[in-house]
Motif scaffolding. Structure first.
Motif, mmCIF file in Angstrom:
data_model
loop_
_atom_site.group_PDB
_atom_site.id
_atom_site.type_symbol
_atom_site.label_atom_id
_atom_site.label_comp_id
_atom_site.label_asym_id
_atom_site.label_seq_id
_atom_site.Cartn_x
_atom_site.Cartn_y
_atom_site.Cartn_z
ATOM 1 N N GLU A 80 0.830 -1.203 0.000
ATOM 2 C CA GLU A 80 0.000 0.000 0.000
ATOM 3 C C GLU A 80 0.867 1.256 0.000
ATOM 4 O OE1 GLU A 80 -3.463 2.093 -0.215
ATOM 5 O OE2 GLU A 80 -3.243 -0.076 -0.321
ATOM 6 N N CYS A 81 1.993 1.192 0.681
ATOM 7 C CA CYS A 81 2.916 2.334 0.743
ATOM 8 C C CYS A 81 3.440 2.699 -0.644
ATOM 9 C CB CYS A 81 4.064 2.003 1.694
ATOM 10 S SG CYS A 81 5.246 3.330 1.903
ATOM 11 N N VAL A 82 3.793 1.716 -1.432
ATOM 12 C CA VAL A 82 4.301 1.951 -2.787
ATOM 13 C C VAL A 82 3.206 2.548 -3.658
ATOM 14 C CG1 VAL A 82 5.173 0.800 -4.866
ATOM 15 C CG2 VAL A 82 6.057 0.153 -2.628
ATOM 16 N N ARG A 83 1.994 2.034 -3.521
ATOM 17 C CA ARG A 83 0.876 2.576 -4.301
ATOM 18 C C ARG A 83 0.550 4.005 -3.890
ATOM 19 N NH1 ARG A 83 -2.531 -2.842 -4.345
ATOM 20 N NH2 ARG A 83 -1.706 -2.783 -2.280
ATOM 21 N N GLU A 84 0.611 4.302 -2.593
ATOM 22 C CA GLU A 84 0.351 5.665 -2.116
ATOM 23 C C GLU A 84 1.418 6.630 -2.626
ATOM 24 O OE1 GLU A 84 0.001 5.652 2.130
ATOM 25 O OE2 GLU A 84 -1.878 4.522 2.075
ATOM 26 N N LYS A 85 2.665 6.195 -2.628
ATOM 27 C CA LYS A 85 3.749 7.028 -3.140
ATOM 28 C C LYS A 85 3.528 7.339 -4.622
ATOM 29 C CE LYS A 85 8.724 7.319 -3.727
ATOM 30 N NZ LYS A 85 10.013 6.681 -3.647
ATOM 31 N N TYR A 86 3.132 6.328 -5.377
ATOM 32 C CA TYR A 86 2.857 6.510 -6.803
ATOM 33 C C TYR A 86 1.701 7.493 -6.998
ATOM 34 C CZ TYR A 86 1.335 5.399 -11.550
ATOM 35 O OH TYR A 86 0.957 5.493 -12.856
ATOM 36 N N GLU A 87 0.627 7.330 -6.267
ATOM 37 C CA GLU A 87 -0.535 8.229 -6.385
ATOM 38 C C GLU A 87 -0.167 9.649 -5.966
ATOM 39 O OE1 GLU A 87 -3.547 7.792 -7.701
ATOM 40 O OE2 GLU A 87 -2.856 5.804 -8.303
ATOM 41 N N ARG A 88 0.614 9.778 -4.901
ATOM 42 C CA ARG A 88 1.037 11.108 -4.429
ATOM 43 C C ARG A 88 1.864 11.810 -5.507
ATOM 44 N NH1 ARG A 88 5.750 12.964 -1.504
ATOM 45 N NH2 ARG A 88 5.246 14.949 -0.543
ATOM 46 N N TRP A 89 2.783 11.066 -6.132
ATOM 47 C CA TRP A 89 3.640 11.661 -7.160
ATOM 48 C C TRP A 89 2.798 12.128 -8.340
ATOM 49 C CZ3 TRP A 89 5.308 11.689 -12.121
ATOM 50 C CH2 TRP A 89 6.541 12.310 -12.378
ATOM 51 N N HIS A 90 1.854 11.316 -8.768
ATOM 52 C CA HIS A 90 1.036 11.671 -9.929
ATOM 53 C C HIS A 90 0.074 12.822 -9.625
ATOM 54 C CE1 HIS A 90 2.156 9.190 -13.301
ATOM 55 N NE2 HIS A 90 2.587 8.347 -12.398
ATOM 56 N N THR A 91 -0.462 12.862 -8.425
ATOM 57 C CA THR A 91 -1.314 13.984 -8.036
ATOM 58 C C THR A 91 -0.500 15.269 -8.007
ATOM 59 O OG1 THR A 91 -2.697 12.506 -6.712
ATOM 60 C CG2 THR A 91 -2.834 14.866 -6.219
ATOM 61 N N ALA A 92 0.689 15.202 -7.423
ATOM 62 C CA ALA A 92 1.569 16.380 -7.357
ATOM 63 C C ALA A 92 2.013 16.799 -8.760
ATOM 64 C CB ALA A 92 2.786 16.082 -6.481
ATOM 65 N N LYS A 93 2.275 15.827 -9.627
ATOM 66 C CA LYS A 93 2.675 16.134 -11.004
ATOM 67 C C LYS A 93 1.576 16.900 -11.724
ATOM 68 C CE LYS A 93 2.066 13.452 -14.423
ATOM 69 N NZ LYS A 93 1.914 12.654 -15.598
ATOM 70 N N ASN A 94 0.353 16.461 -11.558
ATOM 71 C CA ASN A 94 -0.768 17.137 -12.209
ATOM 72 C C ASN A 94 -0.963 18.555 -11.677
ATOM 73 O OD1 ASN A 94 -1.269 14.916 -13.815
ATOM 74 N ND2 ASN A 94 -2.776 14.050 -12.419
ATOM 75 N N LYS A 95 -0.821 18.722 -10.365
ATOM 76 C CA LYS A 95 -0.936 20.062 -9.777
ATOM 77 C C LYS A 95 0.176 20.972 -10.291
ATOM 78 C CE LYS A 95 -3.074 19.052 -5.322
ATOM 79 N NZ LYS A 95 -2.841 19.087 -3.866
ATOM 80 N N ALA A 96 1.394 20.457 -10.280
ATOM 81 C CA ALA A 96 2.539 21.263 -10.720
ATOM 82 C C ALA A 96 2.397 21.641 -12.187
ATOM 83 C CB ALA A 96 3.840 20.494 -10.486
ATOM 84 N N LYS A 97 1.957 20.710 -13.000
ATOM 85 C CA LYS A 97 1.776 21.002 -14.419
ATOM 86 C C LYS A 97 0.713 22.077 -14.616
ATOM 87 C CE LYS A 97 1.302 18.873 -18.894
ATOM 88 N NZ LYS A 97 1.395 17.651 -19.645
ATOM 89 N N ALA A 98 -0.381 21.971 -13.880
ATOM 90 C CA ALA A 98 -1.441 22.975 -13.979
ATOM 91 C C ALA A 98 -0.918 24.343 -13.562
ATOM 92 C CB ALA A 98 -2.631 22.570 -13.115
ATOM 93 N N HIS A 99 -0.143 24.387 -12.485
ATOM 94 C CA HIS A 99 0.418 25.660 -12.028
ATOM 95 C C HIS A 99 1.353 26.261 -13.065
ATOM 96 C CE1 HIS A 99 -0.489 24.187 -7.769
ATOM 97 N NE2 HIS A 99 -1.321 25.168 -8.032
ATOM 98 N N MET A 100 2.157 25.405 -13.676
ATOM 99 C CA MET A 100 3.094 25.906 -14.683
ATOM 100 C C MET A 100 2.355 26.427 -15.908
ATOM 101 S SD MET A 100 6.112 23.067 -14.440
ATOM 102 C CE MET A 100 7.171 23.822 -15.651
ATOM 103 N N LEU A 101 1.364 25.694 -16.356
ATOM 104 C CA LEU A 101 0.663 26.071 -17.583
ATOM 105 C C LEU A 101 -0.185 27.329 -17.420
ATOM 106 C CD1 LEU A 101 -0.440 22.570 -18.908
ATOM 107 C CD2 LEU A 101 1.384 24.035 -19.800
ATOM 108 N N VAL A 102 -0.743 27.514 -16.231
ATOM 109 C CA VAL A 102 -1.640 28.651 -16.040
ATOM 110 C C VAL A 102 -0.894 29.988 -16.060
ATOM 111 C CG1 VAL A 102 -1.678 28.845 -13.512
ATOM 112 C CG2 VAL A 102 -3.751 29.305 -14.833
ATOM 113 N N ILE A 103 0.399 29.971 -15.775
ATOM 114 C CA ILE A 103 1.137 31.240 -15.766
ATOM 115 C C ILE A 103 2.145 31.324 -16.911
ATOM 116 C CG2 ILE A 103 0.759 31.797 -13.342
ATOM 117 C CD1 ILE A 103 3.475 30.755 -12.664
ATOM 118 N N MET A 104 1.722 30.837 -18.071
ATOM 119 C CA MET A 104 2.522 31.044 -19.282
ATOM 120 C C MET A 104 1.594 31.495 -20.404
ATOM 121 S SD MET A 104 3.636 27.185 -20.540
ATOM 122 C CE MET A 104 4.729 26.891 -19.187
ATOM 123 N N SER A 105 2.181 32.060 -21.418
ATOM 124 C CA SER A 105 1.384 32.582 -22.526
ATOM 125 C C SER A 105 0.665 31.443 -23.252
ATOM 126 C CB SER A 105 2.267 33.357 -23.500
ATOM 127 O OG SER A 105 3.157 32.479 -24.152
#
Length: 140
Positions: free
Chosen positions: A54-79
């Motif tokens: 379960e720990c490995v699966r949670e780490k994977y889900e956490r990384w992908h959730t954070a990746k999506n948030k970070a990508k959204a943040h990056m895209l929203v503040i570019m032309s």
């Protein structure tokens, strides 16, 4: 307009060719504030299979959730043009690499100019050390 107050401040200055270094500093602030900066440095783990803990699966889900948030943040503040070009890249790491390729040469030139000015700076006779120190700090 983004609902996040930090993003709304930064969205006033979208990424363009001239402001890459400032934009990069701003996006780092946003990613650190949202605890998602680790996706820029950590490698993506493989998709866990059903035998993984379960720990490995949670780490994977956490990384992908954070990746999506970070990508959204990056895209929203570019032309819009850059957003369209970069939105299909897999990770933020790849997005940042692409941006460095496009705009990084200017940052190298700016760093060279700052270093050259710093090395060649001389304290004027009669100038206070404090004023010279402040002048030296302004190069960086």
């Amino acid at each position: 307009m983004p609902s996040n107050p930090i993003l709304s401040l930064f969205s006033k200055e979208l990424l363009t060719n001239e402001n890459f270094m400032k934009w990069k500093a701003n996006i780092n602030i946003v990613l650190i504030g949202n605890n998602t900066k680790f996706v820029m440095t950590e490698n993506e783990s493989d998709i866990p299979d059903e035998n993984e803990t379960e720990c490995v699966r949670e780490k994977y889900e956490r990384w992908h959730t954070a990746k999506n948030k970070a990508k959204a943040h990056m895209l929203v503040i570019m032309s819009e043009t850059l957003r369209t070009k970069l939105e299909n890249l897999d990770t933020d790491f790849h997005t940042m690499d692409q941006l460095k390729e496009m705009f990084g040469h200017k940052s190298n030139q700016a760093r060279f100019e700052a270093t050259k000015n710093y090395v060649n700076a001389k304290m004027v006779l009669g100038m206070h050390v404090r004023d010279h120190f402040i002048e030296m700090m302004n190069y960086f």
